[in-house]
Scaffold this motif. Structure first.
Motif, PDB file in Angstrom:
ATOM      1  N   GLU A 289       7.080   3.299 -10.678  1.00  0.00           N
ATOM      2  CA  GLU A 289       6.539   2.867  -9.384  1.00  0.00           C
ATOM      3  C   GLU A 289       7.571   3.014  -8.277  1.00  0.00           C
ATOM      4  N   GLY A 290       7.069   3.233  -7.080  1.00  0.00           N
ATOM      5  CA  GLY A 290       7.946   3.247  -5.913  1.00  0.00           C
ATOM      6  C   GLY A 290       7.289   3.955  -4.747  1.00  0.00           C
ATOM      7  N   VAL A 291       7.880   3.824  -3.581  1.00  0.00           N
ATOM      8  CA  VAL A 291       7.384   4.534  -2.401  1.00  0.00           C
ATOM      9  C   VAL A 291       7.676   6.028  -2.602  1.00  0.00           C
ATOM     10  N   GLY A 292       6.632   6.844  -2.490  1.00  0.00           N
ATOM     11  CA  GLY A 292       6.814   8.295  -2.616  1.00  0.00           C
ATOM     12  C   GLY A 292       7.153   8.776  -4.012  1.00  0.00           C
ATOM     13  N   VAL A 293       6.906   7.943  -5.023  1.00  0.00           N
ATOM     14  CA  VAL A 293       7.356   8.289  -6.385  1.00  0.00           C
ATOM     15  C   VAL A 293       6.646   9.528  -6.948  1.00  0.00           C
ATOM     16  N   VAL A 294       5.383   9.761  -6.546  1.00  0.00           N
ATOM     17  CA  VAL A 294       4.636  10.873  -7.138  1.00  0.00           C
ATOM     18  C   VAL A 294       5.289  12.221  -6.788  1.00  0.00           C
ATOM     19  N   ALA A 295       5.487  12.470  -5.504  1.00  0.00           N
ATOM     20  CA  ALA A 295       6.077  13.746  -5.084  1.00  0.00           C
ATOM     21  C   ALA A 295       7.545  13.839  -5.500  1.00  0.00           C
TER      22      ALA A 295
ATOM     23  N   GLU B 101       0.810  -1.230   0.000  1.00  0.00           N
ATOM     24  CA  GLU B 101       0.000   0.000   0.000  1.00  0.00           C
ATOM     25  C   GLU B 101       0.842   1.279   0.000  1.00  0.00           C
ATOM     26  N   GLN B 102       2.140   1.135   0.314  1.00  0.00           N
ATOM     27  CA  GLN B 102       3.024   2.314   0.263  1.00  0.00           C
ATOM     28  C   GLN B 102       3.505   2.604  -1.158  1.00  0.00           C
ATOM     29  N   VAL B 103       3.409   1.601  -2.013  1.00  0.00           N
ATOM     30  CA  VAL B 103       3.940   1.767  -3.366  1.00  0.00           C
ATOM     31  C   VAL B 103       2.972   2.571  -4.217  1.00  0.00           C
ATOM     32  N   GLU B 104       3.478   3.682  -4.780  1.00  0.00           N
ATOM     33  CA  GLU B 104       2.660   4.535  -5.639  1.00  0.00           C
ATOM     34  C   GLU B 104       3.054   4.327  -7.092  1.00  0.00           C
ATOM     35  N   GLN B 105       2.189   4.857  -7.956  1.00  0.00           N
ATOM     36  CA  GLN B 105       2.384   4.796  -9.393  1.00  0.00           C
ATOM     37  C   GLN B 105       2.307   6.223  -9.915  1.00  0.00           C
ATOM     38  N   THR B 106       3.212   6.611 -10.796  1.00  0.00           N
ATOM     39  CA  THR B 106       3.069   7.935 -11.400  1.00  0.00           C
ATOM     40  C   THR B 106       3.181   7.844 -12.907  1.00  0.00           C
ATOM     41  N   TYR B 107       2.423   8.697 -13.587  1.00  0.00           N
ATOM     42  CA  TYR B 107       2.480   8.741 -15.048  1.00  0.00           C
ATOM     43  C   TYR B 107       3.409   9.886 -15.459  1.00  0.00           C
ATOM     44  N   ILE B 108       4.473   9.518 -16.139  1.00  0.00           N
ATOM     45  CA  ILE B 108       5.469  10.498 -16.604  1.00  0.00           C
ATOM     46  C   ILE B 108       5.443  10.482 -18.127  1.00  0.00           C
ATOM     47  N   MET B 109       5.493  11.662 -18.719  1.00  0.00           N
ATOM     48  CA  MET B 109       5.442  11.715 -20.188  1.00  0.00           C
ATOM     49  C   MET B 109       6.478  12.710 -20.704  1.00  0.00           C
ATOM     50  N   VAL B 110       7.324  12.245 -21.619  1.00  0.00           N
ATOM     51  CA  VAL B 110       8.196  13.174 -22.336  1.00  0.00           C
ATOM     52  C   VAL B 110       7.323  13.808 -23.416  1.00  0.00           C
ATOM     53  N   LYS B 111       7.179  15.119 -23.348  1.00  0.00           N
ATOM     54  CA  LYS B 111       6.297  15.834 -24.272  1.00  0.00           C
ATOM     55  C   LYS B 111       6.968  15.944 -25.653  1.00  0.00           C
ATOM     56  N   PRO B 112       6.202  16.357 -26.684  1.00  0.00           N
ATOM     57  CA  PRO B 112       6.758  16.351 -28.043  1.00  0.00           C
ATOM     58  C   PRO B 112       8.072  17.117 -28.192  1.00  0.00           C
ATOM     59  N   ASP B 113       8.252  18.204 -27.463  1.00  0.00           N
ATOM     60  CA  ASP B 113       9.519  18.958 -27.576  1.00  0.00           C
ATOM     61  C   ASP B 113      10.688  18.140 -27.030  1.00  0.00           C
ATOM     62  N   GLY B 114      10.447  17.378 -25.981  1.00  0.00           N
ATOM     63  CA  GLY B 114      11.497  16.524 -25.408  1.00  0.00           C
ATOM     64  C   GLY B 114      11.917  15.430 -26.383  1.00  0.00           C
ATOM     65  N   VAL B 115      10.924  14.870 -27.094  1.00  0.00           N
ATOM     66  CA  VAL B 115      11.226  13.839 -28.094  1.00  0.00           C
ATOM     67  C   VAL B 115      11.996  14.473 -29.251  1.00  0.00           C
ATOM     68  N   GLN B 116      11.496  15.613 -29.766  1.00  0.00           N
ATOM     69  CA  GLN B 116      12.155  16.297 -30.898  1.00  0.00           C
ATOM     70  C   GLN B 116      13.585  16.686 -30.573  1.00  0.00           C
TER      71      GLN B 116
END
Ligand code: RTP
Length: 155
Positions: free
Chosen positions: A83-89, A6-21
């Protein structure tokens, strides 16, 4: 040493189009890997307009909303789940302030960007949004649960 589930969080991270370019995908992934979080989802993806609108629905009334939708759909993005403990913040700290000119050196935006409208990366702002955004951008079969072999050295 072993985190309870229950301590393990999930966060969605996205490299935006400028980062890819700009060829920053590897650099950005590296920062999360080196920190010690666990990658459970990864894909290069051309975001359809409807998905961008759903992702940013809370910003619908903002003046920059149309420009933001154009930006996010302007080229491929790299979608990731970490994923990880405290990964979101912690991920928000690694990313830095929304305005890259205010972001601290050492953060992704502080080191690699100058404009709010081209701030190279997105990160979920709460554990609830981490789950919501993961479900929005990934199908269940696209995520991979695994145990990193070096985990004992990190904990
Ligand atoms: P993100 O969701 O991308 O991680 O960004 P954030 O939480 O740091 O910032 P938020 O306020 O949720 O805004 C989402 C994205 O919209 C763009 N934006 N442009 N004044 C502007 O032109 C403006 N303000 C925000 C940025 O790309 C921001 O990351």
């Amino acid at each position: 040493l072993v985190a309870s589930l229950e301590q393990v969080e999930q966060t969605y991270i996205m490299v935006k189009p400028d980062g890819v370019q700009r060829g920053l995908v590897g650099e950005i992934i590296s920062r999360f890997e080196r920190k010690g979080f666990k990658l459970t989802g990864l894909k290069l993806f051309q975001c359809p307009k409807e998905l961008a609108e759903e992702h940013y629905k809370d910003l619908k009334t903002k003046s920059f909303y149309p420009t933001l939708i154009d930006y996010i759909t302007s080229g491929p993005v790299v979608c990731m789940v970490w994923e990880g403990v405290g990964v979101v913040a912690s991920a928000r700290k690694l990313i830095g302030s929304t305005n890259p000119l205010q972001a601290e050196p050492g953060t992704i935006r502080g080191d690699l960007a100058v404009q709010t409208g081209r701030n190279v990366v997105h990160g979920s702002d709460s554990p609830e949004n981490g789950k919501r955004e993961t479900a929005l951008w990934f199908k269940e079969g696209e995520l991979c649960e695994w145990t990193p072999a070096q985990a004992p050295w990190l904990m």
